[in-house]
Motif scaffolding. Sequence first.
Motif, mmCIF file in Angstrom:
data_model
loop_
_atom_site.group_PDB
_atom_site.id
_atom_site.type_symbol
_atom_site.label_atom_id
_atom_site.label_comp_id
_atom_site.label_asym_id
_atom_site.label_seq_id
_atom_site.Cartn_x
_atom_site.Cartn_y
_atom_site.Cartn_z
ATOM 1 N N CYS A 147 0.242 -1.630 -0.251
ATOM 2 C CA CYS A 147 -0.140 0.081 -0.401
ATOM 3 C C CYS A 147 0.972 1.465 -0.073
ATOM 4 O O CYS A 147 1.541 1.622 1.075
ATOM 5 N N TRP A 183 -0.030 4.195 1.015
ATOM 6 C CA TRP A 183 -0.604 4.818 2.573
ATOM 7 C C TRP A 183 -0.030 4.668 3.254
ATOM 8 O O TRP A 183 -0.121 5.645 4.107
ATOM 9 N N CYS A 184 0.818 3.860 3.433
ATOM 10 C CA CYS A 184 0.981 3.151 5.161
ATOM 11 C C CYS A 184 1.360 1.759 4.424
ATOM 12 O O CYS A 184 2.018 1.394 3.686
ATOM 13 N N ALA A 198 1.173 -2.084 5.382
ATOM 14 C CA ALA A 198 -0.049 -2.572 5.088
ATOM 15 C C ALA A 198 0.900 -3.619 4.178
ATOM 16 O O ALA A 198 1.560 -3.591 3.054
ATOM 17 N N HIS A 215 -7.634 -4.365 1.693
ATOM 18 C CA HIS A 215 -7.025 -3.617 2.502
ATOM 19 C C HIS A 215 -7.435 -2.325 2.304
ATOM 20 O O HIS A 215 -7.642 -1.143 2.861
ATOM 21 N N HIS A 268 -9.021 1.129 4.893
ATOM 22 C CA HIS A 268 -9.171 2.818 4.229
ATOM 23 C C HIS A 268 -10.163 3.891 4.367
ATOM 24 O O HIS A 268 -9.985 4.574 4.945
HETATM 25 ZN ZN LIG Z 1 -2.841 0.508 3.569
#
Ligand SMILES: [Zn+2]
Length: 614
Positions: free
Chosen positions: A320, A322-323, A325, A544, A548
Amino acid sequence: MHYIYRTAACIWSILKHSLMVACAKVFRLQWTFAGPEASTCRSAIRAAKAVVSDIGEVSAAKSNGLVRLSHCSESHSERDVEVLSRQYKIRLPVQISELKKSPGVRYMGSFKVISLRSWIEFLTNFNVWHVMLGLHHPDEARERAILTEFWRLYKAANPQHMLWQVVEENSVDLSKCLPILCHGDEGRGRKKSPFLITAYHSCLGFGTDLANSTRARRPYLSLRLNYCGSTHIHRMLTGCLPKMVKDEQAFKDLCSFMAADCVSMIEQGVESKHGGRVWAACLNIVGDWMWLAKAANLERSFSTVQKRPWTAASVPKGICHWCHAGRRGFDFEDMSMNAAHRGTMFLQGDQPWSTRPVFLDIPHDPSKPAAFFYFDLWHCFHLGMGKSFVASVFALISDRLPGGAVDARFAHLTDLYLQFCDEERTAPYITAITTALVGWPDRKTYPNGQWHKGHTTTAFCHFLERWFAVNNIAGDLLLRKSHEATVCINRCLHMLYASDLWLKPAKCQAIGQLGMRFLCLYQELAKISYDQNTSFYGYMPKSHILHHLFADLVQAQTTSMNCLAWAVQVDEDYIGKKSRLARRVAPATVVQRVIERTLSISYAHWHEAGYLKG
Ligand SMILES: [Zn+2]
């Protein structure tokens, strides 16, 4: 012959109109009757010849465009029809530009594009700016009030955005600044090879069907989602490119052009010929995960998911942007609200790319640059997790149906589904539910829906809710939890689609909690199935992303944008139309022809909607 008479009748009906309108309709009718709007120019010429032959050149001459069309060369059909459409001004008056090709670009034809600047010039000079705000008629005071309200809400939700400084430094009047999104995706062009299309669209529009049908009042400050209406009107094509994977330099050139164009449109804007200046601000890049990975040079995405069992030496990259994960200690399968990966979102100094994406030249939120590349709910649920969920439930339900053999049981399930669609007066989208459709060849395979339309997932979810309501499933834990999960996701999506662009915090939380409950139930179902040594409810990275989107809604502190604003189901429809065009023009000139014909087709739609006069 019937086809020719139908066409002739329609041609007669338009003889009363002016030449320009008549020509536009001739082209439009050819495309309409030929089926898809992507019919070849050659077929339009042949049809015109047939009509002229049928009604005679004297009668047909009352519409000069028709006779001229019948005289076009079939061997140079694209060229001649293009000349004709330009002469009779039946093309949308939007300027086409040409990109200078860098060394290494493989595409041999002219690298044509339509700049955002050209689109904004068209919108303001032809007095159709209101269409991008979801208004059928011009109303400057209301247009400015709507944009002022949009930017007030956007600033409250994004106080750290670079936009506010750019606005101040360049004296941008936000009441005349159009918020837009940039979508990219690959359709299937000639011989099913990938064909990239990039297009802009306004964040504001004419709402969704569901929101419009349940609307009790019409607020002056109407801020609706951009779903209803023709995509030929509210989508603004900027570039296209065949086989982007194989032509890295052309892809880079196109992205650089788009980024510079967007920067120019927020910093300088466009001088309207009616006086005053207007601007446009691109807020996000949207599209499916593959496009985001390409546009943002992502080194963490669905393609870097750990495919083999972990060993002590495994160093998973994560999935991901954004993070974290998917990395060790941050399971992307964790669907709880306090999942470990939530604490790793947008960490500074840990960007998901080595090469900074050129799109970050566009003003964005510097505290989370990766969020400029925004996730899409529709791909993740309707074409992702929703398919796995429905397919697993269908497989489980099939075991309870009469008929003996598996095919007979699925035939029974089909009957129930078609009966449901008939009673609900809803389109079934498919003709049969089979093991092939459900993607369940044997009991060791995780069912994974093989249908390609998001609408099918929606229809199946509604059918499941009805089936659960009228069947006794008390003794089946998987089906009991699936029932609750179905109700949760149906309510969640219904609330989203019944809403407008902005959601109050309480509504965000209500919708987010329903979505999170669905995800948690799915996680429980996957675990129960695993413990029972059965193969249902498979995990996928797309789950996932839903985490989010739903968790962000739960934690919304301010009025927030509906996550359907970034969903791309309408754009996919547009991509499909452009890709079909690409299949029907010569490969050497495909970019130029697709752009030219887009403007011709769009003209007919703009005119038919009554936005362009004369
Ligand atoms: Zn993420």
